[in-house]
Design an enzyme around this catalytic site. Structure first.
Site, PDB file in Angstrom:
ATOM      1  N   GLU A 216       0.809  -1.210   0.000  1.00  0.00           N
ATOM      2  CA  GLU A 216       0.000   0.000   0.000  1.00  0.00           C
ATOM      3  C   GLU A 216       0.844   1.261   0.000  1.00  0.00           C
ATOM      4  OE1 GLU A 216      -2.391   1.035   3.317  1.00  0.00           O
ATOM      5  OE2 GLU A 216      -0.995   0.111   4.691  1.00  0.00           O
TER       6      GLU A 216
ATOM      7  N   CYS B 186       3.591   8.093   1.423  1.00  0.00           N
ATOM      8  CA  CYS B 186       4.207   7.010   2.194  1.00  0.00           C
ATOM      9  C   CYS B 186       4.321   5.798   1.281  1.00  0.00           C
ATOM     10  CB  CYS B 186       3.331   6.700   3.401  1.00  0.00           C
ATOM     11  SG  CYS B 186       3.893   5.260   4.294  1.00  0.00           S
TER      12      CYS B 186
ATOM     13  N   CYS C  20       7.719  -8.211   5.723  1.00  0.00           N
ATOM     14  CA  CYS C  20       8.961  -7.729   6.335  1.00  0.00           C
ATOM     15  C   CYS C  20       9.560  -8.838   7.180  1.00  0.00           C
ATOM     16  CB  CYS C  20       8.680  -6.507   7.214  1.00  0.00           C
ATOM     17  SG  CYS C  20      10.191  -5.808   7.934  1.00  0.00           S
TER      18      CYS C  20
ATOM     19  N   CYS D  64       8.785  -7.227  13.970  1.00  0.00           N
ATOM     20  CA  CYS D  64       8.512  -6.503  15.220  1.00  0.00           C
ATOM     21  C   CYS D  64       7.184  -6.984  15.818  1.00  0.00           C
ATOM     22  CB  CYS D  64       8.453  -5.000  14.955  1.00  0.00           C
ATOM     23  SG  CYS D  64       9.994  -4.357  14.299  1.00  0.00           S
TER      24      CYS D  64
ATOM     25  N   CYS E 226       3.884  -5.026  14.997  1.00  0.00           N
ATOM     26  CA  CYS E 226       3.638  -4.649  13.594  1.00  0.00           C
ATOM     27  C   CYS E 226       3.005  -5.813  12.845  1.00  0.00           C
ATOM     28  CB  CYS E 226       4.959  -4.251  12.939  1.00  0.00           C
ATOM     29  SG  CYS E 226       4.812  -3.935  11.170  1.00  0.00           S
TER      30      CYS E 226
ATOM     31  N   CYS F 106     -11.627   0.409   4.915  1.00  0.00           N
ATOM     32  CA  CYS F 106     -10.713  -0.724   4.745  1.00  0.00           C
ATOM     33  C   CYS F 106     -11.425  -2.047   4.944  1.00  0.00           C
ATOM     34  CB  CYS F 106      -9.570  -0.665   5.761  1.00  0.00           C
ATOM     35  SG  CYS F 106      -8.467   0.665   5.417  1.00  0.00           S
TER      36      CYS F 106
END
Ligand code: SAH
Ligand code: SF4
Length: 382
Positions: free
Chosen positions: A92, A105, A112, A116, A119, A345
């Protein structure tokens, strides 16, 4: 023969590509400007290129956009696109307009690998690095789509933050040419202080960034001790705080501003207590004594299912911020924007939504693109 995607090239690489075709460097510059400054993807429309080159290029090259899976517009002007990067992966990109700027952004990876705890991208694991072309396709598409829609010829996007999905410094090879195109006068012409790389702390790559392309740096800190940071940002076990702070300190002389930003995700009772603030202050004061100045950006945690974490209470955020401000550190807290598209969303297909964690990224982004205003003087609260 597969076509070469010209979005993958910075100007030097495009010049090399043109040289292979027997074309002079100024041709590469013309082509580059058509692509990035004018958003043209059809070679036939590039009227000042020699006709022979215009006719040859379609057999060799392409300007490959990313397919758009969805778009959401917020009443406050925030726009969020979901791009298809193939094999069920989506990334996104979010545009946030403010009175004096327009910030985009951008994502750097599908998923990833850092993982973390707070996240949701990290929880989903790592799919793959984006190519330079895929990183730039987000900017190329957003800039030229928004310009067209607004009937504007001058630039819409004035700032870029690498704070979408992924750890940009774990995709260094693709990141650097993309940054160069953003900064190039023949590309997007953004100044170094208007392009921010956010990192969870990939120490050797921060060192390299200082040499290769020293843009603004935001470092995701989240904890004042190694024990706590180990549990939140697993990369800390490899690059502990002392090393991270040292490399940040060394980055400062290369940075476009005279401070770095530390991001701190506020997690209820995990890292938001007065003792955490005191430890953080002590750590940062030590750095300040060494000439290393920083600003703090507190991001209230955006919860997602199975995280096992909660957002700090507003009073805890307030208390934490006041402690930092009293100690002389400029501290910002995110303000809420684009809530209506968070709701929208829910309309995305479940698997895509989970994969991209749109809500979490939006929340994180909002915190970071704000002006660094002294929090205690403002009325913005979480
Ligand atoms: N990988 C890079 C950049 C992308 S994350 C990094 O970690 O810095 C951008 C910011 O969003 C980081 O500061 C990250 O800590 C924060 N973030 C991630 N998940 C979040 C969540 N659920 N709530 C609030 N902030 C979050
Ligand atoms: Fe990766 Fe950044 Fe998420 Fe950590 S916060 S898992 S580094 S995207």
């Amino acid at each position: 023969m597969s076509l070469v995607n010209l979005l993958n090239f910075d100007l030097a690489e495009l010049t090399a590509f043109c040289a292979q075709l027997g074309e002079k460097p100024f041709r590469a510059t013309q082509l580059f400007r058509w692509i990035h400054q004018r958003g043209v993807s059809q070679f036939a429309e590039m009227t000042d290129l020699a006709k022979s080159l215009r006719e040859r290029l379609p057999q060799l090259a392409t300007i490959q956009p990313l397919p758009v899976l969805s778009r959401h517009n917020s009443a406050d002007g925030t726009v969020k696109w979901l791009f298809d990067v193939g094999e069920g992966n989506a990334v996104e990109t979010v545009f946030i307009p403010e009175t004096d700027r327009g910030t985009l952004c951008i994502s750097s990876q599908a998923g990833c690998a850092v993982g973390c705890r707070f996240c949701s991208t990290g929880h989903q694991g790592f799919s793959r690095n984006l190519t330079t072309g895929e990183i730039l396709a987000q900017l190329w598409y957003a800039e030229h789509t928004l310009r067209r829609e607004r009937g504007q010829t001058d630039r819409v996007i004035t700032n870029v933050v690498m704070m979408g999905m992924g750890e940009p410094l774990q995709n260094y090879g693709a990141l650097i040419p993309a940054l160069k195109v953003m900064l190039s006068d023949h590309g997007y012409g953004l100044s170094r202080r208007r392009v921010t790389v956010s990192t969870s702390g990939v120490v050797p790559m921060i060192e390299r960034l200082a040499q290769d392309c020293p843009v603004a740096l935001a470092v995701s800190l989240h904890a004042p001790t190694d024990a706590l940071r180990d549990s939140l940002v697993p990369l800390n076990k490899k690059y502990p705080l002392a090393e991270l702070l040292a490399v940040c300190r060394n980055y400062l002389p290369h940075a476009p501003r005279d401070f770095l930003t530390f991001e701190y995700c506020m997690l209820d009772r995990v890292n938001d207590q007065p003792a955490h603030a005191s430890a953080l202050i002590a750590m940062l004061q030590e750095q300040r004594a060494l000439g290393f100045d920083c600003k703090l950006n507190l991001i209230p945690f955006n919860p997602f299912s199975d995280s096992g974490l909660r957002c700090s209470a507003p009073t805890a955020v307030e208390r934490f911020a006041s402690q930092l401000v009293r100690a002389g550190f400029v501290t910002t807290v995110r303000k809420t924007r684009g809530d209506d598209i968070d709701a929208a969303c829910g309309q995305l297909a479940g698997d895509v939504r989970d994969r991209t964690s749109v809500d979490a990224r939006m929340q994180a982004l909002r915190g970071v693109v704000e002006q660094p205003i002294q929090w205690s003087n403002k009325e913005e609260r979480t």
